[in-house]
Write a protein that holds these residues in place. Structure first.
Motif, short mmCIF file in Angstrom:
data_model
loop_
_atom_site.label_atom_id
_atom_site.label_comp_id
_atom_site.label_asym_id
_atom_site.label_seq_id
_atom_site.Cartn_x
_atom_site.Cartn_y
_atom_site.Cartn_z
N VAL A 140 39.38 41.81 41.12
CA VAL A 140 39.25 42.11 39.69
C VAL A 140 39.15 40.81 38.89
N SER A 141 40.00 39.85 39.23
CA SER A 141 39.98 38.57 38.51
C SER A 141 38.70 37.80 38.79
N ALA A 142 38.17 37.89 40.02
CA ALA A 142 36.95 37.16 40.37
C ALA A 142 35.75 37.70 39.59
N LEU A 143 35.64 39.03 39.47
CA LEU A 143 34.53 39.60 38.68
C LEU A 143 34.71 39.26 37.20
N ALA A 144 35.96 39.30 36.73
CA ALA A 144 36.21 38.92 35.33
C ALA A 144 35.77 37.48 35.07
N PHE A 183 36.77 44.95 29.65
CA PHE A 183 37.74 45.51 30.58
C PHE A 183 37.12 45.50 31.98
N VAL A 184 37.93 45.19 32.99
CA VAL A 184 37.54 45.38 34.39
C VAL A 184 38.62 46.25 35.02
N PRO A 200 46.26 40.63 34.72
CA PRO A 200 45.92 42.03 35.01
C PRO A 200 47.15 42.93 34.95
N TRP A 201 46.93 44.16 34.42
CA TRP A 201 47.96 45.18 34.42
C TRP A 201 47.80 46.04 35.66
N ARG A 202 48.85 46.76 35.99
CA ARG A 202 48.82 47.78 37.02
C ARG A 202 49.02 49.11 36.33
N SER A 203 48.05 50.02 36.39
CA SER A 203 48.13 51.31 35.71
C SER A 203 47.58 52.38 36.62
N LEU A 204 48.44 53.38 36.96
CA LEU A 204 48.01 54.51 37.78
C LEU A 204 47.33 54.05 39.06
N SER A 205 47.92 53.07 39.73
CA SER A 205 47.41 52.55 41.00
C SER A 205 46.11 51.76 40.84
N PHE A 206 45.72 51.44 39.61
CA PHE A 206 44.52 50.66 39.38
C PHE A 206 44.90 49.32 38.73
N ASN A 207 44.11 48.31 39.06
CA ASN A 207 44.29 47.00 38.43
C ASN A 207 43.34 46.90 37.25
#
Length: 251
Positions: free
Chosen positions: A239-243, A229-230, A210-217
């Motif tokens: 995020v990883s669990a839903l992915a 994309f998640v 996962p990336w970190r972008s604008l406070s979002f994973n």
């Protein structure tokens, strides 16, 4: 804290500069405040425009002129010195080219990810985040039939902390896709599913952490000709669990 207090922290939130506890409190505030969420969308869009403009920079005219002069100058001494000058100038030009190309590719990828985050924030700020409102995957998936040139499967959520809110159409990289919104505790997660190709294939790896972008994973992967994309301000583990559920459903 009132809205004025939160608005003073929006820029720092967008840049991921707030302490973890304040970041969580900000996310909770945004989930229930349309005014602050709308201002957040403007900040994200402004950052995206600024990043796009930054991709078009070039070497300063003075540097270009100096290199041209070195190449065009007649050799004042021996031939080997002229050859060495040409070689150094060539190295400078190649180095300059790499310096421009490498950041441009990174900037293009970041721009693509920022666009995905932008779609997530814009949807959540909308009065109607989803066009088909249902927690039943057997209702949401058929809604996309005839609207998309591909099919996909949705995961079984029984026993997981996730809930399905519904779905909507979305366009990314000039192609239509499915935008699904899930909930986990007080956070919302966006899932985007589109056909692979174009900038997706050129800029993004098949699978990545996962990336970190604008406070979002953000996490993204490619499978079966589709790009997933998640996006969420939820914890990276969520995020990883839903992915993982999506990968299992579409394996």
């Amino acid at each position: 804290m009132n809205c004025e207090g939160w608005k003073e922290k929006l820029d720092a939130y967008a840049d991921g500069e707030l302490p973890p506890e304040t970041t969580r409190s900000m996310a909770e505030h945004l989930s229930g405040c349309p005014a602050c969420t709308a201002e957040m969308v403007q900040i994200v869009q402004q950052k995206r425009v600024t990043a796009s403009a930054g991709k078009r920079y070039s070497a300063p005219p003075e540097l270009r002129a100096r290199i041209r002069q070195q190449i065009a100058a007649k050799p004042a001494r021996g031939g080997w010195q002229w050859a060495l000058g040409l070689a150094l100038a060539a190295v400078a030009v190649i180095g300059l080219g790499l310096a421009i190309m490498l950041p441009s590719r990174t900037a293009a990828r970041n721009q693509l990810i920022a666009g995905v985050v932008d779609r997530h924030i814009t949807a959540l700020a909308s009065a109607s985040p989803v066009d088909v409102v249902s927690s039943d995957r057997h209702t949401v998936k058929p809604w996309f039939a005839g609207k998309l040139p591909f099919t996909f499967n949705l995961p079984e959520l029984a026993g997981s902390p996730f809930t399905l809110d519904g779905g909507r159409m979305v366009y990314l990289d000039s192609r239509p896709g499915a935008h699904l919104i899930y909930g986990v505790r007080k956070h919302r997660l966006s899932v985007f599913i589109l056909q692979e190709g174009g900038d997706f294939s050129r800029l993004l790896p098949t699978a990545a952490e996962p990336w970190r972008s604008l406070s979002f994973n953000v996490t993204s992967w490619s499978a079966g000709g589709l790009r997933y994309f998640v996006v969420s301000d939820a914890a990276p583990e969520d995020v990883s669990a839903l992915a993982a559920l999506l990968k299992q459903a579409n394996s």
